[in-house]
Design an enzyme around this catalytic site. Structure first.
Site, PDB file in Angstrom:
ATOM      1  N   ALA A   1       0.851  -1.190   0.000  1.00 15.45           N
ATOM      2  CA  ALA A   1       0.000   0.000   0.000  1.00 15.45           C
ATOM      3  C   ALA A   1       0.887   1.240   0.000  1.00 15.45           C
ATOM      4  O   ALA A   1       2.031   1.192   0.464  1.00 15.45           O
ATOM      5  CB  ALA A   1      -0.882  -0.013   1.238  1.00 15.45           C
TER       6      ALA A   1
ATOM      7  N   GLY B   1       0.808  -5.129   1.006  1.00 14.57           N
ATOM      8  CA  GLY B   1      -0.297  -5.249   0.050  1.00 14.57           C
ATOM      9  C   GLY B   1       0.126  -5.924  -1.249  1.00 14.57           C
ATOM     10  O   GLY B   1      -0.704  -6.515  -1.944  1.00 14.57           O
TER      11      GLY B   1
ATOM     12  N   GLU C   1      -0.215  -9.447  -0.451  1.00 15.49           N
ATOM     13  CA  GLU C   1      -1.657  -9.722  -0.296  1.00 15.49           C
ATOM     14  C   GLU C   1      -2.336  -9.839  -1.667  1.00 15.49           C
ATOM     15  O   GLU C   1      -3.224 -10.668  -1.865  1.00 15.49           O
ATOM     16  CB  GLU C   1      -2.308  -8.619   0.548  1.00 15.49           C
ATOM     17  CG  GLU C   1      -1.808  -8.646   1.995  1.00 15.49           C
ATOM     18  CD  GLU C   1      -2.419  -7.555   2.845  1.00 15.49           C
ATOM     19  OE1 GLU C   1      -2.120  -6.376   2.592  1.00 15.49           O
ATOM     20  OE2 GLU C   1      -3.215  -7.866   3.744  1.00 15.49           O
TER      21      GLU C   1
ATOM     22  N   GLU D   1       3.934  -5.214   7.621  1.00 10.19           N
ATOM     23  CA  GLU D   1       3.064  -4.167   8.177  1.00 10.19           C
ATOM     24  C   GLU D   1       3.310  -3.916   9.658  1.00 10.19           C
ATOM     25  O   GLU D   1       3.144  -2.800  10.150  1.00 10.19           O
ATOM     26  CB  GLU D   1       1.584  -4.539   7.971  1.00 10.19           C
ATOM     27  CG  GLU D   1       1.092  -4.389   6.547  1.00 10.19           C
ATOM     28  CD  GLU D   1       1.305  -5.620   5.686  1.00 10.19           C
ATOM     29  OE1 GLU D   1       2.149  -6.475   6.048  1.00 10.19           O
ATOM     30  OE2 GLU D   1       0.637  -5.740   4.658  1.00 10.19           O
TER      31      GLU D   1
END
Ligand SMILES: CCCCCC/C=C/CC(=O)SCCNC(=O)CCNC(=O)[C@H](O)C(C)(C)COP(=O)(O)OP(=O)(O)OC[C@H]1O[C@@H](n2cnc3c(N)ncnc32)[C@H](O)[C@@H]1OP(=O)(O)O
Length: 312
Positions: A61, A103, A106, A126
């Site tokens: 992200a 992310g 992910e 994270e």
């Protein structure tokens, strides 16, 4: 931004384009979702490969957007994009070069297959930002690796090299050659094959004996090392959710936990450290010398100007 092209007649290659680390900014998220929908509706497309443009797959992200609601809201949420990827009725292969972090991993976990270059690394870091993998990672990784290996990766945030990721079952194949080309060939070979058991959201977590005792012990160990940090404990709670709840309930738990962490002082301080550490490397002097243009001078003479002798 996401580049979309068709290769070999039937494979849509979607490549994430946001240098230097291909972070999932609002523009990338918009491009990704649009590309996935285009691939879904084009009858000529029979499989999909997702890659990073010019090297790294994805650094996760966009951390610059955290704490900025208008940026976050100017693109679709990662969870929505990853659900569309996983639900696609055509096989999706992640082609991972460089790194797939946060992310980025992910996203790869939402794909049906994962190919990695032998020098790639993957991870869910994270926790070092005071967060947990909040876009399905805390729910999909334990379903793929089992609770022990997933909990270790999520609580430590460590980067895992391709070879280990292959042994863990996190990558399906590793190649020394061109990862995108290999992924395209593989995608074509699985066109039309059933995908249900490739969707991690459909799978239960591999069973674990004495599950309550395992998580009590994990919580105590993590609490002992966390020195007051909330994120590692929330990581354990989220993985416990993956092991004990149906997928959608686990996702709801992950969402509650990450929303609480995201606004915490600890997460804000961790983001500050992330950018400050990188900023500190960009030094300048009053004479105009800069970190990116200066060169070390060659050393031609060296002398000792002092000596310290100690007597016992
Ligand atoms: C939609 C929001 C809700 C979701 C809920 C929460 C979910 C979170 C999922 C996440 O993905 S959180 C982010 C997880 N990712 C990371 O923690 C990776 C952080 N980055 C790194 O570890 C390293 O940068 C790297 C990717 C390993 C690359 O290292 P390298 O040494 O090659 O380069 P750097 O000097 O570190 O970075 C270069 C440049 O890029 C900037 N940057 C790096 N990562 C990000 C990122 N994820 N977002 C935005 N910007 C990033 C970094 O700041 C440098 O830029 P600068 O201008 O020189 O500072």
């Amino acid at each position: 931004m996401a580049q979309y092209r068709i290769v070999s007649g039937s494979v849509a290659v979607i490549s994430i384009q946001n240098p230097p680390v291909n972070a999932l900014s609002a523009a990338v998220r918009n491009g990704l979702l649009l590309s996935v929908r285009t691939a879904s509706s084009d009858p000529l497309v029979r499989s999909v490969v997702i890659s990073g443009h010019n090297g790294p797959f994805c650094g996760g992200a966009d951390i610059k957007e955290f704490g900025n609601v208008s940026h976050l809201e100017s693109g679709p949420h990662l969870v929505e994009i990853f659900e569309s990827v996983e639900a696609l009725a055509k096989p999706v292969v992640a082609a991972i070069e460089g790194f797939a972090l946060g992310g980025g991993l992910e996203l790869a976990l939402a794909c049906h297959y994962r190919f990695g270059h032998s020098e790639a690394r993957v991870g869910l870091p994270e926790v070092s930002l005071g967060l947990l993998p909040g876009a399905g990672g805390s729910q999909r990784l334990p379903r793929l690796l089992g609770v022990r290996a997933a909990l270790d990766m999520i609580v430590t945030g460590r980067h895992v090299a391709a070879g280990e990721a292959l042994n863990l079952g996190l990558l399906d194949r590793v190649t020394d050659g061109n990862t995108v080309d290999a992924a395209v060939r593989f995608a074509q070979s699985v066109e039309g094959k059933p995908l249900d058991d490739r969707r991690l959201g459909n799978r239960p977590c591999p069973p674990l004996e004495n599950i309550d005792a395992f998580f009590e012990d994990a919580l105590n160990r993590v609490r002992g090392r966390a020195r007051g940090a909330a994120a590692p404990l929330a990581c354990v709670q989220a993985v416990r959710g993956a092991a004990t709840l149906p997928f959608l309930q686990g996702m709801a738990l992950e969402k509650r936990l990450v929303e609480t962490l995201m606004t915490s002082g600890q997460a804000q301080a961790s983001r500050y450290c992330f950018f400050t550490e990188r900023g500190a490397a960009r030094w300048t002097t009053p004479t105009g010398a800069r970190w990116d243009t200066c060169r070390a001078r060659p050393i031609s003479t060296a002398a000792v100007i002092g000596i310290y002798a100690s007597c016992i």
